[in-house]
Design a protein around this motif. Sequence first.
Motif, PDB file in Angstrom:
ATOM      1  N   TYR A  36       0.836  -1.208   0.000  1.00  0.00           N
ATOM      2  CA  TYR A  36       0.000   0.000   0.000  1.00  0.00           C
ATOM      3  C   TYR A  36       0.871   1.258   0.000  1.00  0.00           C
ATOM      4  O   TYR A  36       0.630   2.196  -0.776  1.00  0.00           O
ATOM      5  N   ARG A  37       1.900   1.294   0.862  1.00  0.00           N
ATOM      6  CA  ARG A  37       2.730   2.491   0.944  1.00  0.00           C
ATOM      7  C   ARG A  37       3.547   2.701  -0.326  1.00  0.00           C
ATOM      8  O   ARG A  37       3.762   3.855  -0.748  1.00  0.00           O
ATOM      9  N   LEU A  38       4.007   1.634  -0.951  1.00  0.00           N
ATOM     10  CA  LEU A  38       4.740   1.786  -2.203  1.00  0.00           C
ATOM     11  C   LEU A  38       3.854   2.385  -3.284  1.00  0.00           C
ATOM     12  O   LEU A  38       4.259   3.310  -4.009  1.00  0.00           O
ATOM     13  N   VAL A  39       2.651   1.859  -3.421  1.00  0.00           N
ATOM     14  CA  VAL A  39       1.722   2.392  -4.419  1.00  0.00           C
ATOM     15  C   VAL A  39       1.354   3.831  -4.083  1.00  0.00           C
ATOM     16  O   VAL A  39       1.304   4.706  -4.960  1.00  0.00           O
ATOM     17  N   GLN A  40       1.113   4.102  -2.804  1.00  0.00           N
ATOM     18  CA  GLN A  40       0.740   5.450  -2.382  1.00  0.00           C
ATOM     19  C   GLN A  40       1.835   6.458  -2.714  1.00  0.00           C
ATOM     20  O   GLN A  40       1.562   7.537  -3.260  1.00  0.00           O
ATOM     21  N   GLU A  41       3.077   6.114  -2.405  1.00  0.00           N
ATOM     22  CA  GLU A  41       4.180   7.029  -2.667  1.00  0.00           C
ATOM     23  C   GLU A  41       4.389   7.237  -4.167  1.00  0.00           C
ATOM     24  O   GLU A  41       4.636   8.366  -4.624  1.00  0.00           O
ATOM     25  N   VAL A  44      -1.820   0.861 -11.917  1.00  0.00           N
ATOM     26  CA  VAL A  44      -1.254   0.094 -10.815  1.00  0.00           C
ATOM     27  C   VAL A  44      -1.564  -1.376 -11.055  1.00  0.00           C
ATOM     28  O   VAL A  44      -2.727  -1.758 -11.251  1.00  0.00           O
ATOM     29  N   ARG A  45      -0.517  -2.201 -11.045  1.00  0.00           N
ATOM     30  CA  ARG A  45      -0.689  -3.645 -11.219  1.00  0.00           C
ATOM     31  C   ARG A  45      -0.033  -4.358 -10.043  1.00  0.00           C
ATOM     32  O   ARG A  45       1.155  -4.160  -9.775  1.00  0.00           O
ATOM     33  N   VAL A  46      -0.816  -5.180  -9.356  1.00  0.00           N
ATOM     34  CA  VAL A  46      -0.346  -5.954  -8.207  1.00  0.00           C
ATOM     35  C   VAL A  46      -0.659  -7.420  -8.484  1.00  0.00           C
ATOM     36  O   VAL A  46      -1.811  -7.772  -8.761  1.00  0.00           O
ATOM     37  N   HIS A  47       0.388  -8.242  -8.412  1.00  0.00           N
ATOM     38  CA  HIS A  47       0.215  -9.681  -8.644  1.00  0.00           C
ATOM     39  C   HIS A  47       0.667 -10.425  -7.383  1.00  0.00           C
ATOM     40  O   HIS A  47       1.829 -10.309  -6.960  1.00  0.00           O
ATOM     41  N   CYS A  48      -0.254 -11.175  -6.797  1.00  0.00           N
ATOM     42  CA  CYS A  48       0.021 -11.917  -5.565  1.00  0.00           C
ATOM     43  C   CYS A  48       0.133 -13.406  -5.868  1.00  0.00           C
ATOM     44  O   CYS A  48      -0.709 -13.965  -6.582  1.00  0.00           O
ATOM     45  N   SER A  49       1.165 -14.032  -5.332  1.00  0.00           N
ATOM     46  CA  SER A  49       1.320 -15.485  -5.423  1.00  0.00           C
ATOM     47  C   SER A  49       1.689 -16.004  -4.041  1.00  0.00           C
ATOM     48  O   SER A  49       1.813 -15.241  -3.079  1.00  0.00           O
ATOM     49  N   THR A  50       1.869 -17.300  -3.956  1.00  0.00           N
ATOM     50  CA  THR A  50       2.194 -17.887  -2.656  1.00  0.00           C
ATOM     51  C   THR A  50       3.603 -17.537  -2.210  1.00  0.00           C
ATOM     52  O   THR A  50       3.910 -17.628  -1.016  1.00  0.00           O
ATOM     53  N   ARG A  51       4.479 -17.133  -3.128  1.00  0.00           N
ATOM     54  CA  ARG A  51       5.886 -16.874  -2.790  1.00  0.00           C
ATOM     55  C   ARG A  51       6.256 -15.399  -2.788  1.00  0.00           C
ATOM     56  O   ARG A  51       7.192 -15.005  -2.114  1.00  0.00           O
ATOM     57  N   ASP A  52       5.522 -14.579  -3.576  1.00  0.00           N
ATOM     58  CA  ASP A  52       5.920 -13.185  -3.669  1.00  0.00           C
ATOM     59  C   ASP A  52       4.731 -12.317  -4.049  1.00  0.00           C
ATOM     60  O   ASP A  52       3.640 -12.813  -4.361  1.00  0.00           O
ATOM     61  N   VAL A  53       4.979 -11.010  -4.013  1.00  0.00           N
ATOM     62  CA  VAL A  53       4.015 -10.004  -4.466  1.00  0.00           C
ATOM     63  C   VAL A  53       4.768  -9.049  -5.379  1.00  0.00           C
ATOM     64  O   VAL A  53       5.793  -8.478  -4.984  1.00  0.00           O
ATOM     65  N   THR A  54       4.268  -8.885  -6.617  1.00  0.00           N
ATOM     66  CA  THR A  54       4.884  -7.991  -7.586  1.00  0.00           C
ATOM     67  C   THR A  54       4.054  -6.720  -7.688  1.00  0.00           C
ATOM     68  O   THR A  54       2.819  -6.784  -7.811  1.00  0.00           O
ATOM     69  N   VAL A  55       4.729  -5.577  -7.650  1.00  0.00           N
ATOM     70  CA  VAL A  55       4.062  -4.279  -7.693  1.00  0.00           C
ATOM     71  C   VAL A  55       4.650  -3.476  -8.844  1.00  0.00           C
ATOM     72  O   VAL A  55       5.874  -3.330  -8.953  1.00  0.00           O
TER      73      VAL A  55
END
Length: 391
Positions: free
Chosen positions: A292-297, A314-325
């Motif tokens: 959230y703070r990365l996207v906000q900034e 804004v594109r956010v991809h969530c997986s079991t190992r990582d989150v890409t922003v």
Amino acid sequence: MAAVARRGTRLPAPVWDSLLPALLLVNVLITHAPPEPPVAVALTAALVLPLPWRRRAPRAVFAAVAAAAFVQWLVGVQLPADVALLVALFTVAAHSGRRDTLLAGAVVQGGVLLACLRWAPEGAFLPPFVAVTATVVAAAVLGVNVRTTRAYLAAVEERAERLEREQEQQACLAAAEERTRITREMHDIVTHNLSVMVALTDAALYAQHRSPGRATAAMLQISETGRQALTDMRRSLGVLRSGEPDAERHPLPGIAQLEALTDQMCAAGLPTRLEVRGSHEHVPATARLTVYRLVQEALTNTLKHAPPGTAAEVRVHCSTRDVTVDVTDNGPCPPPPAAAPPAAAPPGHGLPGMRERAAAYSGELRAGPLPGGGWGVSTRLLLDGAGAASA
């Protein structure tokens, strides 16, 4: 304080070290009759007078006492002051190394052998030899135990002092880390909300005559943004107080609140499209706050520096190992260098603050102009060691 009190009730070391020689001299004067007293007193003095210095120079004192005992054996006088040899052996064992202890013990044992050969009753050599040898061994063992105990206590004390220093250092590091976290949170909250409020104020001033309705809506949005800023500040500072109810009523923002954030940016004049892929239920709360703070900034920087008409995605991809922003905009030119803090600014602001947040999850933040124009910010947060560092 207790140790000082105990030390105050004990005799000073010089007095205690001189007490045994004095007692032995008094004993020889009382128990020996003429014509022996001059020789006995001289030998007793030679045996016991070095003892007061035995702590400061254990090997030298032992050598002097052993020499006096050898002279005593040559003269053929038996004295109670022979105990001085055991005292000197004990002191060497307590204050010197193993080699010196073994050497001193061998010297004393040689003296025991000579004394038993000379003064033991005929046919009764073994019992006194064994008895005196046991006394010699006991004196050496007691001295070694004293040295070992002293070394152990010194090691324990040193370890306790080292642990205390380490705890103080850890406390200082934790305090510094917490100050950095609070500074980063306050920067993100204040910068974002003030930027939105400034943009909305400009829009309200522009529309107050042409479209009063839009101006009123912008003013209401400004009021709501201010209230949200106050709530975010109370929520961030509330974790410092135990039992703070506001922190429980208003949980920290995360990926679920990105939609409200993009709506706020749209109202402030930055059209923003949000795309979230994958479930974020398994993502730790601190990692969601980091996203959230990365996207906000990133959006705040675009709102402040990009020209009118710019749109963001804004594109956010969530997986079991990582989150890409990924946060990009289509501005005709990248934001000016003001997006990064000047050299004199304190650390933890702007892009450095974003890099710190990403680094907490082994992520490397990439920020720069895009090939087709505009500006992009992207990172990948690893969740394997989630929570290892505070976001």
